[in-house]
Motif scaffolding. Structure first.
Motif, PDB file in Angstrom:
ATOM      1  N   GLU A  81     -14.129   0.162 -18.785  1.00 60.54           N
ATOM      2  CA  GLU A  81     -13.690   1.196 -17.846  1.00 60.54           C
ATOM      3  C   GLU A  81     -12.620   0.550 -16.985  1.00 60.54           C
ATOM      4  N   ILE A  82     -11.464   1.195 -16.935  1.00 62.29           N
ATOM      5  CA  ILE A  82     -10.377   0.698 -16.097  1.00 62.29           C
ATOM      6  C   ILE A  82     -10.122   1.744 -15.026  1.00 62.29           C
ATOM      7  N   ASN A  83     -10.350   1.342 -13.782  1.00 65.72           N
ATOM      8  CA  ASN A  83     -10.249   2.247 -12.648  1.00 65.72           C
ATOM      9  C   ASN A  83      -9.087   1.779 -11.779  1.00 65.72           C
ATOM     10  N   TYR A  84      -8.062   2.639 -11.655  1.00 67.04           N
ATOM     11  CA  TYR A  84      -6.878   2.283 -10.870  1.00 67.04           C
ATOM     12  C   TYR A  84      -7.006   2.798  -9.449  1.00 67.04           C
ATOM     13  N   ARG A  85      -6.634   1.921  -8.552  1.00 66.80           N
ATOM     14  CA  ARG A  85      -6.539   2.293  -7.140  1.00 66.80           C
ATOM     15  C   ARG A  85      -5.502   1.386  -6.508  1.00 66.80           C
ATOM     16  N   ASP A  86      -4.551   1.979  -5.828  1.00 70.28           N
ATOM     17  CA  ASP A  86      -3.475   1.222  -5.186  1.00 70.28           C
ATOM     18  C   ASP A  86      -2.750   0.322  -6.177  1.00 70.28           C
ATOM     19  N   ASP A  87      -2.441   0.868  -7.339  1.00 71.44           N
ATOM     20  CA  ASP A  87      -1.666   0.179  -8.374  1.00 71.44           C
ATOM     21  C   ASP A  87      -2.371  -1.016  -9.007  1.00 71.44           C
ATOM     22  N   ARG A  88      -3.667  -1.194  -8.796  1.00 72.83           N
ATOM     23  CA  ARG A  88      -4.426  -2.272  -9.426  1.00 72.83           C
ATOM     24  C   ARG A  88      -5.525  -1.671 -10.275  1.00 72.83           C
ATOM     25  N   GLY A  89      -5.726  -2.224 -11.470  1.00 70.21           N
ATOM     26  CA  GLY A  89      -6.767  -1.741 -12.366  1.00 70.21           C
ATOM     27  C   GLY A  89      -7.982  -2.640 -12.340  1.00 70.21           C
ATOM     28  N   ARG A  90      -9.109  -2.087 -11.890  1.00 65.16           N
ATOM     29  CA  ARG A  90     -10.366  -2.841 -11.892  1.00 65.16           C
ATOM     30  C   ARG A  90     -11.025  -2.630 -13.244  1.00 65.16           C
ATOM     31  N   VAL A  91     -11.340  -3.718 -13.941  1.00 62.00           N
ATOM     32  CA  VAL A  91     -11.894  -3.657 -15.293  1.00 62.00           C
ATOM     33  C   VAL A  91     -13.392  -3.905 -15.228  1.00 62.00           C
TER      34      VAL A  91
END
Length: 102
Positions: A81-91
Motif C-alpha cells: 500500500e502506497i499512501n501519498y501525503r505532502d508529496d511523500r509515499g509511505r510504503v
C-alpha cells in the motif's frame, strides 16, 4: 495533422502495446498530481530506472511511482500500500504475490 495521420499513429501505438514493445502511460494534468495525495494498493510489477510500476485493480490499471518519492525501496512481486501525503509515499507491506498453478 490529417485524420489519416491520427489513425496511423493510433494504429502504430496499439500495435506496439499489443506486441509489448510499448507501455501504456497515463499522464496527470500536472507533473506532481500523481504524487500529491492518494492511496494505491497492489503488486509491484516492474522497476525501471527511477520508476516503480504498480497494478492497482483487477482491470490491470497501472500507476507509476517515482522511487525518490517513496519512503523506502520496493521490490518486484511485493504487494504494498502506497499512501501519498505532502508529496511523500509511505510504503506499507501487504504481502507477496503468490502464483496459482494448474
Amino acid at each position: 495533422m490529417s485524420f489519416q495521420d491520427l489513425a496511423d499513429i493510433a494504429t502504430f501505438v496499439a500495435d506496439g502495446l499489443h506486441r509489448r514493445e510499448r507501455q501504456q502511460q497515463i499522464f496527470p494534468v500536472r507533473d506532481n498530481d500523481q504524487f500529491c495525495d492518494g492511496t494505491y494498493i497492489g503488486p509491484i510489477l516492474d522497476i525501471e530506472r527511477d520508476v516503480a510500476q504498480q497494478r492497482i485493480n483487477r482491470q490491470g490499471d497501472v500507476v507509476r511511482h517515482s522511487l525518490e518519492a517513496l519512503g523506502r525501496p520496493v521490490k518486484v512481486g511485493e504487494v504494498v500500500e502506497i499512501n501519498y501525503r505532502d508529496d511523500r509515499g509511505r510504503v506499507t507491506d501487504i504481502g507477496v504475490v503468490r502464483g496459482i498453478e494448474k
